[in-house]
Design a protein around this motif. Structure first.
Motif, PDB file in Angstrom:
ATOM      1  N   ASP A   1      17.790  26.009   5.108  1.00 26.10           N
ATOM      2  CA  ASP A   1      18.704  24.902   5.356  1.00 26.10           C
ATOM      3  C   ASP A   1      20.147  25.291   5.036  1.00 26.10           C
ATOM      4  N   VAL A   2      20.307  26.029   3.934  1.00 25.85           N
ATOM      5  CA  VAL A   2      21.650  26.489   3.557  1.00 25.85           C
ATOM      6  C   VAL A   2      22.215  27.391   4.653  1.00 25.85           C
ATOM      7  N   TRP A   3      21.383  28.283   5.140  1.00 24.54           N
ATOM      8  CA  TRP A   3      21.809  29.194   6.202  1.00 24.54           C
ATOM      9  C   TRP A   3      22.223  28.404   7.447  1.00 24.54           C
ATOM     10  N   HIS A   4      21.432  27.388   7.734  1.00 23.88           N
ATOM     11  CA  HIS A   4      21.653  26.643   8.963  1.00 23.88           C
ATOM     12  C   HIS A   4      22.865  25.716   8.897  1.00 23.88           C
ATOM     13  N   TRP A   5      23.054  25.049   7.754  1.00 24.58           N
ATOM     14  CA  TRP A   5      24.001  23.934   7.733  1.00 24.58           C
ATOM     15  C   TRP A   5      25.254  24.101   6.893  1.00 24.58           C
ATOM     16  N   THR A   6      25.335  25.138   6.073  1.00 26.99           N
ATOM     17  CA  THR A   6      26.553  25.304   5.276  1.00 26.99           C
ATOM     18  C   THR A   6      27.778  25.413   6.182  1.00 26.99           C
ATOM     19  N   SER A   7      27.545  26.015   7.363  1.00 26.36           N
ATOM     20  CA  SER A   7      28.635  26.167   8.327  1.00 26.36           C
ATOM     21  C   SER A   7      29.300  24.836   8.646  1.00 26.36           C
ATOM     22  N   LEU A   8      28.485  23.804   8.742  1.00 25.76           N
ATOM     23  CA  LEU A   8      29.041  22.496   9.096  1.00 25.76           C
ATOM     24  C   LEU A   8      30.052  22.049   8.042  1.00 25.76           C
TER      25      LEU A   8
ATOM     26  N   GLU B   1       0.822  -1.207   0.000  1.00 23.89           N
ATOM     27  CA  GLU B   1       0.000   0.000   0.000  1.00 23.89           C
ATOM     28  C   GLU B   1       0.863   1.268   0.000  1.00 23.89           C
ATOM     29  N   ILE B   2       1.862   1.242   0.848  1.00 21.07           N
ATOM     30  CA  ILE B   2       2.748   2.408   0.955  1.00 21.07           C
ATOM     31  C   ILE B   2       3.446   2.684  -0.368  1.00 21.07           C
ATOM     32  N   LEU B   3       3.963   1.610  -0.984  1.00 16.99           N
ATOM     33  CA  LEU B   3       4.719   1.802  -2.221  1.00 16.99           C
ATOM     34  C   LEU B   3       3.829   2.283  -3.358  1.00 16.99           C
ATOM     35  N   ASN B   4       2.518   1.995  -3.272  1.00 14.12           N
ATOM     36  CA  ASN B   4       1.609   2.420  -4.338  1.00 14.12           C
ATOM     37  C   ASN B   4       0.886   3.727  -4.033  1.00 14.12           C
ATOM     38  N   ASN B   5       1.160   4.280  -2.856  1.00 17.74           N
ATOM     39  CA  ASN B   5       0.480   5.511  -2.470  1.00 17.74           C
ATOM     40  C   ASN B   5       1.098   6.700  -3.213  1.00 17.74           C
ATOM     41  N   SER B   6       0.283   7.353  -4.063  1.00 20.36           N
ATOM     42  CA  SER B   6       0.864   8.381  -4.921  1.00 20.36           C
ATOM     43  C   SER B   6       1.275   9.623  -4.141  1.00 20.36           C
ATOM     44  N   ARG B   7       0.604   9.894  -3.031  1.00 22.93           N
ATOM     45  CA  ARG B   7       1.013  11.070  -2.249  1.00 22.93           C
ATOM     46  C   ARG B   7       2.378  10.856  -1.629  1.00 22.93           C
ATOM     47  N   LEU B   8       2.605   9.626  -1.175  1.00 24.76           N
ATOM     48  CA  LEU B   8       3.917   9.332  -0.605  1.00 24.76           C
ATOM     49  C   LEU B   8       5.003   9.319  -1.683  1.00 24.76           C
ATOM     50  N   GLN B   9       4.618   8.817  -2.858  1.00 24.93           N
ATOM     51  CA  GLN B   9       5.592   8.861  -3.962  1.00 24.93           C
ATOM     52  C   GLN B   9       5.983  10.300  -4.261  1.00 24.93           C
ATOM     53  N   ASP B  10       4.971  11.178  -4.246  1.00 18.80           N
ATOM     54  CA  ASP B  10       5.251  12.598  -4.486  1.00 18.80           C
ATOM     55  C   ASP B  10       6.214  13.137  -3.453  1.00 18.80           C
ATOM     56  N   SER B  11       5.954  12.797  -2.165  1.00 17.42           N
ATOM     57  CA  SER B  11       6.864  13.383  -1.175  1.00 17.42           C
ATOM     58  C   SER B  11       8.249  12.745  -1.225  1.00 17.42           C
ATOM     59  N   LEU B  12       8.313  11.506  -1.704  1.00 16.90           N
ATOM     60  CA  LEU B  12       9.627  10.900  -1.888  1.00 16.90           C
ATOM     61  C   LEU B  12      10.420  11.652  -2.960  1.00 16.90           C
ATOM     62  N   VAL B  13       9.748  11.935  -4.081  1.00 15.98           N
ATOM     63  CA  VAL B  13      10.405  12.698  -5.157  1.00 15.98           C
ATOM     64  C   VAL B  13      10.846  14.070  -4.623  1.00 15.98           C
ATOM     65  N   ARG B  14       9.903  14.728  -3.920  1.00 22.45           N
ATOM     66  CA  ARG B  14      10.181  16.034  -3.324  1.00 22.45           C
ATOM     67  C   ARG B  14      11.422  15.950  -2.425  1.00 22.45           C
ATOM     68  N   GLN B  15      11.444  14.871  -1.622  1.00 19.81           N
ATOM     69  CA  GLN B  15      12.539  14.689  -0.673  1.00 19.81           C
ATOM     70  C   GLN B  15      13.891  14.555  -1.387  1.00 19.81           C
ATOM     71  N   PHE B  16      13.894  13.770  -2.477  1.00 23.31           N
ATOM     72  CA  PHE B  16      15.159  13.604  -3.214  1.00 23.31           C
ATOM     73  C   PHE B  16      15.595  14.906  -3.854  1.00 23.31           C
ATOM     74  N   ILE B  17      14.624  15.642  -4.422  1.00 28.57           N
ATOM     75  CA  ILE B  17      14.984  16.929  -5.023  1.00 28.57           C
ATOM     76  C   ILE B  17      15.553  17.858  -3.950  1.00 28.57           C
ATOM     77  N   PHE B  18      14.922  17.833  -2.792  1.00 30.67           N
ATOM     78  CA  PHE B  18      15.390  18.708  -1.708  1.00 30.67           C
ATOM     79  C   PHE B  18      16.801  18.332  -1.267  1.00 30.67           C
ATOM     80  N   SER B  19      17.028  17.050  -0.932  1.00 34.44           N
ATOM     81  CA  SER B  19      18.350  16.625  -0.470  1.00 34.44           C
ATOM     82  C   SER B  19      19.404  16.865  -1.542  1.00 34.44           C
ATOM     83  N   GLY B  20      19.021  16.601  -2.795  1.00 34.71           N
ATOM     84  CA  GLY B  20      19.963  16.837  -3.894  1.00 34.71           C
ATOM     85  C   GLY B  20      20.358  18.301  -3.963  1.00 34.71           C
ATOM     86  N   SER B  21      19.360  19.187  -3.867  1.00 38.07           N
ATOM     87  CA  SER B  21      19.666  20.627  -3.943  1.00 38.07           C
ATOM     88  C   SER B  21      20.534  21.041  -2.771  1.00 38.07           C
ATOM     89  N   VAL B  22      20.214  20.500  -1.594  1.00 42.87           N
ATOM     90  CA  VAL B  22      20.987  20.837  -0.404  1.00 42.87           C
ATOM     91  C   VAL B  22      22.462  20.482  -0.607  1.00 42.87           C
TER      92      VAL B  22
END
Lengths: 287, 366
Positions: free
Chosen positions: A159-166, A55-76
């Motif tokens: 996120d950039v403001w917060h973590w680039t320092s690290l 069910e989880i793997l077929n849930n389109s809303r979760l798929q959307d947030s997974l894509v969103r998550q990868f785009i976010f982490s990638g940009s970070v």
């Protein structure tokens, strides 16, 4: 040589075993347990096998947030790693100014996560926030609460403001560890600044950057508090990342079973991607 | 191209790193800078290289003033104590890098790299990364990089310190061979007197930023110009004894008396310091002019097949450099023999008056 064998040694391992069991194995197995059952109340539960996973793997809303998550982490990673290295390269190498810049860099890292969210929530407001007000006075129509793109950029900027320092601090320590002789040798070789960076600094920074990339990936992939405080996942679902979707499911809707399955999948993704980064970055050593 | 330093002084934060250095190095020469840690060897090399600008004085290359000309515009190379190579380039690319930066054709680069790699015996490792090599091989790679570009000046800053004993000896011999046919100026910094002796050429003794003595290595060794030079250019350091000379006898520390020998009778009466090398002392009388002294053993330090025997009596301490392994008990009473013709005589303030004389047998082990 025949060393006497003593089973007492096992007792010495026992404390660690108990600690790890309670800190990692037991909680994880609880989640696994939930993810395989449909639970109505304490005494009413059914074993459902892998149904929640499907069910989880077929849930389109979760798929959307997974894509969103990868785009976010990638940009970070794409922004923070080069920016952090850049900042480290520009920092004074020693003396008073070096200490001062280190202190300034360390400051954002000390701010609690929900405070960071609150800071940016106010900072970005068009009516009372300096950032939002300035942008709007410049004629840019900026509103993170209504416009998904603005919301995204604000979360990213935060996120950039917060973590680039690290990344910058890690790189700085890596750069300090390069003996001066390398730079001398390079200038004797008439190497350009770019060549010094490409062939001395970057290779020498590799191991600290590996840590930086892993930490930033894992952290950004698990981001929750800051966007939750700033946008609450909106507008719409545009800034709802995985952990927030998970929280909604587990705590909001109390769907313990699917949430358990979700957690396991989430955990496996982070493990897999971290492993990929690690092997990719260490493998190029032995090409 | 000859290199000349003229009154070169470097002051950093009010401290003299280098004080009035005057030196000339001829093309094709091999020059050793000998001095303890922090004596200014590295500072002097950095000034020669142009990595730093002297506070005052001039650096001339072949008569042309190069003071303040940046290192990029000079044709030099340098080998460091640490093994400095580009970490993610193969050994081949590392060696080729100076030529690539000089935009030479790949064909001639290949020829030169192969030749130099052959000479330094690293041909089998050309495709490896520096960190996959042993320390000795890494340093050979760094040396190959320095040698390949036909620099006017090659600086070696204690290049063998981080290598094991055996490798050091091996590379030391190779170094001399590598430079035998070259027309570059080689400058080699070391803290070890034995290394300076093994490398030959000329030796410059540095102490606290000052040049104490400079000249052909053997000559510098045999006639140290003062107590500092004598102490620095001997391992273990030369034994110094205070004493005085009267009309017909020499007295060490008001205790040991012996008649004036033919070597010493030209000296006028007065206070002196006498230096005797640890290797010239012996446990058995060998010469007619040997002076017998009773001492107590302090410690016997065994190094390889040699023994450094530290002894003392009520007035002075001495070290004997003996071949072979000798074991002694602490406080054991023994007799040692001082060949008086081997005494270096210094004035009270330290300057040399008379170097030890070199009798015929010295040519075999002097």
């Amino acid at each position: 040589m025949n060393k006497p064998h003593s089973n007492k040694a096992w007792f010495l391992v026992l404390p660690v075993f108990i600690l790890v069991a309670f800190s990692a194995i037991v909680p994880l197995m609880t989640v696994v347990n939930y993810s395989l059952q449909d639970i109505f109340d304490v005494s009413t539960r059914y074993f459902v096998g892998t149904e929640w996973y499907r069910e989880i793997l077929n849930n389109s809303r979760l798929q959307d947030s997974l894509v969103r998550q990868f785009i976010f982490s990638g940009s970070v990673l794409l922004i923070e790693i080069p920016l952090g290295i850049g900042v480290a390269l520009m920092m004074p190498k020693s003396g008073k100014w070096s200490v001062i810049s280190l202190l300034i860099l360390a400051l954002p890292l000390l701010v609690p996560l929900n405070v960071v969210g609150t800071i940016w929530q106010i900072f970005g407001r068009a009516d009372i926030g300096l950032f939002g007000w300035a942008l709007n006075s410049l004629g840019i129509d900026y509103n993170y609460a209504a416009n998904p793109i603005d919301a995204w950029l604000t979360v990213l900027l935060m996120d950039v403001w917060h973590w680039t320092s690290l990344v910058a601090l890690l790189s700085f320590s890596g750069l300090r560890a390069i003996p001066d002789a390398y730079y001398q040798a390079a200038s004797i070789d008439r190497a350009s600044a770019w060549a010094v960076f490409r062939y001395i600094q970057l290779p020498k920074l590799k191991s600290v950057l590996l840590i930086g990339v892993l930490l930033r990936f894992m952290d950004s992939f698990m981001i929750y508090t800051e966007p939750f405080v700033l946008t609450g996942g909106g507008p719409g679902n545009s800034t709802t990342f995985l952990s927030q979707a998970l929280t909604k499911m587990a705590v909001g809707q109390f769907d313990i079973g699917p949430a358990g399955a979700f957690s396991i999948i989430y955990f496996l993704i982070i493990l897999l991607v971290s492993w990929l980064f690690y092997t990719a970055m260490t493998h190029s050593d032995n090409k | 191209m000859s290199l000349t330093l003229e009154n070169v002084t470097q002051i950093v934060d009010g401290q003299y790193y280098i004080n009035q250095a005057n030196l000339t190095f001829e093309p094709g020469s091999f020059n050793v800078l000998l001095g303890r840690t922090l004596s200014g060897k590295t500072s002097l090399m950095r000034l020669m290289a142009g990595l730093e600008k002297p506070t005052s004085g001039r650096v001339l290359m072949h008569g042309i003033d190069m003071t303040g000309v940046s290192v990029q515009k000079r044709n030099i190379s340098m080998v460091y104590q640490q093994f400095i190579n580009y970490p993610n380039m193969s050994v081949y690319d590392n060696i080729a890098s100076p030529l690539r930066l000089a935009k030479e054709s790949e064909k001639s680069i290949k020829e030169k790299v192969m030749e130099i790699a052959e000479m330094l015996r690293i041909t089998p490792f050309l495709s490896r990364l520096p960190l996959e090599l042993s320390g000795g091989q890494q340093q050979r790679t760094a040396m190959a990089r320095a040698l390949i570009k036909d620099a006017d000046l090659i600086l070696f800053d204690e290049p063998l310190v981080n290598l094991d004993y055996k490798l050091r000896e091996e590379l030391r011999i190779e170094m001399r061979e590598l430079f035998a046919q070259r027309n570059t100026i080689a400058v080699y910094a070391t803290t070890e007197p034995n290394e300076a002796l093994a490398l030959g050429g000329t030796t410059t003794i540095l102490h606290e930023g000052q040049i104490i003595q400079t000249g052909p290595t053997a000559e510098t060794y045999h006639s140290p110009c003062n107590v500092i030079a004598a102490t620095l250019f001997n391992e273990p350091p030369i034994n110094m004894i205070k004493g005085h000379i009267t009309e017909n006898e020499v007295t060490f520390d008001n205790m040991v008396h012996f008649p004036l020998t033919s070597e010493l009778n030209t000296l006028s009466a007065g206070e002196y310091q006498f230096g005797i090398r640890p290797s010239h002392l012996s446990l058995l009388p060998k010469n007619d002019d040997d002076l017998e002294i009773s001492v107590q053993v302090e410690v016997a330090e065994i190094s390889g097949s040699e023994t450094f025997l530290h002894v003392r009596n009520a007035h002075f301490q001495m070290v004997l450099h003996l071949s072979g392994v000798h074991s002694y008990h602490v406080d054991e009473k023994i007799k040692i023999y001082v060949p008086t013709h081997k005494l270096n005589v210094f004035e009270k303030d330290g300057d040399l008056i008379q170097a030890s004389s070199r009798r015929i047998e010295d040519h075999f082990h002097g």
